[in-house]
Design a protein around this motif. Structure first.
Motif, PDB file in Angstrom:
ATOM      1  N   CYS A  95       0.832  -1.208   0.000  1.00 46.57           N
ATOM      2  CA  CYS A  95       0.000   0.000   0.000  1.00 46.57           C
ATOM      3  C   CYS A  95       0.863   1.254   0.000  1.00 46.57           C
ATOM      4  N   GLU A  96       0.273   2.342  -0.447  1.00 45.77           N
ATOM      5  CA  GLU A  96       0.886   3.654  -0.273  1.00 45.77           C
ATOM      6  C   GLU A  96       0.376   4.206   1.052  1.00 45.77           C
ATOM      7  N   ILE A  97       1.294   4.365   2.004  1.00 45.63           N
ATOM      8  CA  ILE A  97       0.889   4.726   3.359  1.00 45.63           C
ATOM      9  C   ILE A  97       0.791   6.230   3.541  1.00 45.63           C
ATOM     10  N   GLY A  98       1.777   6.965   3.026  1.00 43.21           N
ATOM     11  CA  GLY A  98       1.771   8.416   3.204  1.00 43.21           C
ATOM     12  C   GLY A  98       1.732   8.784   4.673  1.00 43.21           C
ATOM     13  N   ASP A  99       0.885   9.733   5.022  1.00 48.14           N
ATOM     14  CA  ASP A  99       0.760  10.172   6.418  1.00 48.14           C
ATOM     15  C   ASP A  99      -0.519   9.642   7.055  1.00 48.14           C
TER      16      ASP A  99
END
Length: 831
Positions: A651-655
């Motif tokens: 997944c793209e977690i980012g913030d």
């Protein structure tokens, strides 16, 4: 672009400096000749790859992270060689330094080798947001490695056909043959002759046979045949099934043929046009073979995919496996059922230990004939009778035979297999039915089944009951299991020995068949978009009573599911094939939902909207997201007060964890795997004071764990497996007084253990090693009085030798030093 060129120049400069140092000082470091020779060999092999990296940087504007890693390793090599060159040849005081430098040189060589085996194939994938594509290419190679261990350790005996690739880069894309194979030698030779002699103007060849006859096995064997691989330099193997997604199929073909560079396709037509362009321009000189497995010509979607992938391209052939006859194609190989002799051999391999018949021969003959020569039926029925009393044989035969010898339809085959289901206990039978809601040809993560069955049937959280059921199903050949390595930390101290589960499509139909006589509105399990259409469900005009629901959605389907209602829903599986997704509105009234699994079968992380609906799931306990932009979900406001377990895979977690204490205050377990953008563990996670398990695996860019980690006072398991860029553990680890399991294996940049580790009074197991840069352990390990097990590589065992006598309960186990492909093994169970 200028930045990339500068990066390439820096890489070349570092490589040249290292090579020059190696040559100029080779005489002075003769004492280390074996390591120097190995390094020389390694450098000669990787030099062309270095040039490729520079070219990729220039053409694709790739990120510089991997390039910087390589420069750092080359600089380390240069510095070490310089130190070695200053040692006096006959100075006894230099002996210890020589020993240390020798070990460091060996580590650096291994580090370089690992980099070019692992990181370089990933570079252009990550740079193009396509790590998922590369994972799909190697799915079934990992099957080979995992199942090879399973077969080699099996006590059931019998011949197996394991296709072992000769080299990583030369493998066919086809999965390996991992099962007992009987009676396919002659068909393989006949099929091979057809493939090798097929006319240039005919691009399609068909393997036709009913389900369960071994079509897929025969196609796999063909793809790994030496004569075929010598002729066809590019072999791609794709499963079509009844509800295919054309763009996903083309992406998989691109991934194989175009070194993992997979473009975004605007439409199906764009995908086909770009594939034709690829075949015409870049692969003109080599023969290409595309295998389309499990094509359903009678279903428009499946037929359409087949038609669109048949191109008039030189040196391009398509091999199709199907249950149906295809008279429109000139070349068709009809795979026959097994003759009596071969059927008996195959059956006995599954029914008796060592394949030797131990039951009255006339009864065996009757049972074998009742299976009609279908390999699948022979395997399943044979395994169900393994070790059974003669009375059970007679009962099975009476239920099964129905006065017929040969099957006339798939329904007859299902009826033949039904007694194997009837013999299961009720719990195992219900769990087997659950497998029918997963997609056809899908690899089902065992962790997903554990999440579902723990919540639906109140099985033990530790998983022992779950895996006992899987073993029962596998013992009857109703499922195939892929096992983790024995030394995988996921199996140390836990019961998670099974990695994933797979089903033959006929056996999946058998699972669905168990509910076929029930009215749709009363079925406990529903599969929308694969086995049932939205229109079929809407015609019921009733509330649907399903407890377990699987929805396969694409651009055409997903708006249609919003009007449906599932008031009793406990498990929801969303299989997404779109670039963006809106959660279905029925979630507003799905307050009983306990498990949510969202899997993106595409190649790129998808964006979510309308995720505020998650706030209605007051009883949600477990959520698993795969190839999802997690940060896009968390842009909405919601609270999951009862959520206990979260799993994020690729997944793209980012913030997204920024306010996790408010959103998910009672989390007990977090699993993060293959998440490329995780560089620093979010500090907010360290405020989840109830957290018991923090599992981070194969996050290659994770470099730091914050000091706030010590706030997790209830943490029992900390796994940082194969986080190769992690440089340190925080000193605050001393405050994790309940920690009993620590995994730092394959954290290759981790060169020290905190002195405070001795305060981990509950620590029982450490998993470490994998060419880490550790030269010593802190003396405080003597304070780890509860330590019982250290699992490490052979090199790391020497660090523990001085402590074994003092730690009376300690047992040091050695992990076999072998090429570890687990980092490639994603949990995307789609193919």
């Amino acid at each position: 672009m200028a930045v990339e060129l500068v990066g390439g120049a820096a890489l070349s400069l570092a490589f040249d400096k290292f090579s020059s140092a190696l040559v100029s000082n080779s005489r002075k470091i003769a004492e280390f000749s074996s390591h120097v020779d190995t390094l020389k060999s390694t450098i000669s092999e990787i030099k062309p790859i270095v040039e490729d990296i520079e070219e990729l940087d220039r053409l694709t504007q790739a990120r510089r992270y991997e390039t910087d890693m390589l420069i750092k390793r080359l600089d380390d090599c240069e510095a070490l060689i310089d130190k070695c060159s200053k040692l006096k040849p006959h100075d006894l005081r230099s002996l210890w330094k020589k020993f240390r430098y020798s070990r460091k040189m060996e580590k650096l060589e291994k580090s370089l080798s690992r980099f070019f085996k692992y990181s370089v194939p990933m570079m252009n994938l990550r740079d193009n947001k396509q790590i998922m594509a590369k994972m799909n290419v190697v799915d079934d190679k990992i099957d080979t490695l995992l199942r090879h261990r399973q077969n080699s350790e099996s006590s059931s005996g019998g011949p197996t056909a394991i296709v072992t690739p000769s080299a990583f880069s030369g493998w066919s894309d086809a999965p390996a043959v991992l099962d007992v194979v009987v009676g396919l030698d002659v068909p393989l030779q006949e099929l091979k002759k057809m493939v090798l002699k097929v006319e240039d103007d005919e691009s399609v060849l068909v393997i036709s046979a009913p389900g369960g006859c071994g079509k897929t096995t025969l196609a796999k064997m063909l793809c790994h045949d030496l004569e075929i691989t010598a002729k066809y330099k590019h072999i791609s193997f794709v499963t079509v099934s009844r509800t295919p997604n054309l763009r996903n199929i083309v992406q998989k073909i691109f991934n194989k043929l175009n070194n993992g560079l997979v473009p975004h396709f605007q439409s199906n037509e764009d995908a086909i046009n770009q594939l034709q362009h690829l075949l015409h321009r870049h692969l003109v000189s080599d023969l290409k073979l595309l295998v389309l497995d499990d094509v359903w010509p009678e279903i428009p979607e499946s037929l359409s995919v087949l038609q669109k992938l048949i191109f008039s391209v030189p040196k391009y052939k398509v091999l199709v496996t199907t249950r149906f006859e295809c008279p429109r194609f000139k070349y068709t190989y009809k795979l026959q059922l097994l003759p009596d002799n071969d059927a008996m051999v195959l059956f006995c391999n599954y029914a008796f230990e060592g394949g030797k018949c131990s039951v009255q021969s006339n009864l065996v003959d009757k049972v074998v004939k009742s299976c009609g020569g279908f390999p699948l039926a022979l395997k399943v029925v044979g395994r169900s009778l393994y070790g059974q009393h003669k009375c059970n044989w007679i009962n099975i035969f009476k239920k099964q035979s129905k006065g017929q010898i040969l099957f006339t339809s798939d329904r007859d085959l299902l009826d033949c297999l039904q007694p194997s289901i009837d013999a299961l206990d009720e719990n195992s039978k219900e769990c087997y039915k659950d497998l029918g809601v997963f997609l056809e040809d899908q690899r089902i993560p065992a962790a997903v089944l554990l999440d579902i069955w723990v919540e639906l049937y109140n099985l033990d959280e530790d998983g022992f009951e779950t895996y006992d059921i899987l073993f029962k199903l596998a013992a009857r050949n109703l499922v195939d299991l892929a096992f983790r390595r024995k030394d995988d930390p996921a199996t140390v101290g836990f019961s998670n020995v099974v990695d994933y589960v797979r089903q033959h499509d006929v056996l999946r139909e058998l699972a669905i068949h168990q509910s076929a006589n029930e009215a749709i509105e009363n079925r406990r399990r529903l599969n929308i978009g694969d086995d049932l259409s939205v229109q079929q469900l809407k015609q019921t005009r009733l509330l649907l009573q399903a407890h377990m629901l699987s929805i396969s959605t694409d651009e055409a389907l997903f708006p249609s599911v919003h009007d449906l209602q599932f008031p009793n829903l406990e498990v929801l599986l969303l299989n997404i094939q779109t670039s963006s997704y809106t959660l279905p509105k029925f979630l507003e009234k799905s307050s009983h939902l306990k498990v949510l699994v969202i899997t993106n079968s595409g190649f790129f992380p998808i964006m979510f909207s309308n995720s505020t609906l998650l706030g209605h799931l007051h009883n949600l306990k477990r959520i698993r997201l795969e190839r999802i932009s997690f940060s896009s979900i968390c842009q909405s406001t919601f609270k999951l007060g009862n959520l206990q377990k979260m799993s994020l895979v690729m997944c793209e977690i980012g913030d997204a964890f920024q306010d996790c204490v408010v959103r998910m205050p009672n989390l007990l377990e977090i699993n993060i795997e293959y998440c490329d953008d995780l560089v620093v563990l979010p500090v907010a996670i360290c405020d989840l004071v109830h957290l018991k398990r923090l599992i981070i695996r194969y996050c290659q860019r994770l470099v730091d764990i914050p000091e706030e980690l010590g706030n997790l006072e209830n943490l029992e398991v900390l796994m940082l497996h194969s986080c190769s860029s992690l440089t340190r553990l925080p000193d605050s680890i001393e405050r994790l007084c309940k920690l009993n399991f620590l995994d730092i294996f394959d954290c290759v940049d981790l060169d020290r253990i905190p002195l405070t580790i001795g305060k981990l009074c509950s620590l029982k197991t450490i998993f470490m090693g994998g060419h880490q840069g550790l030269n010593e352990l802190p003396h405080t390990v003597l304070d780890l009085v509860q330590l019982e097990s250290v699992i490490c590589d052979e090199e790391t065992t020497c660090l523990w030798e001085n402590y074994e006598d003092s730690l009376k309960n300690l047992r040091v186990s050695i992990v076999k030093d072998e090429m570890n492909l687990n980092w490639l093994h994603k949990y995307s169970m789609q193919r």
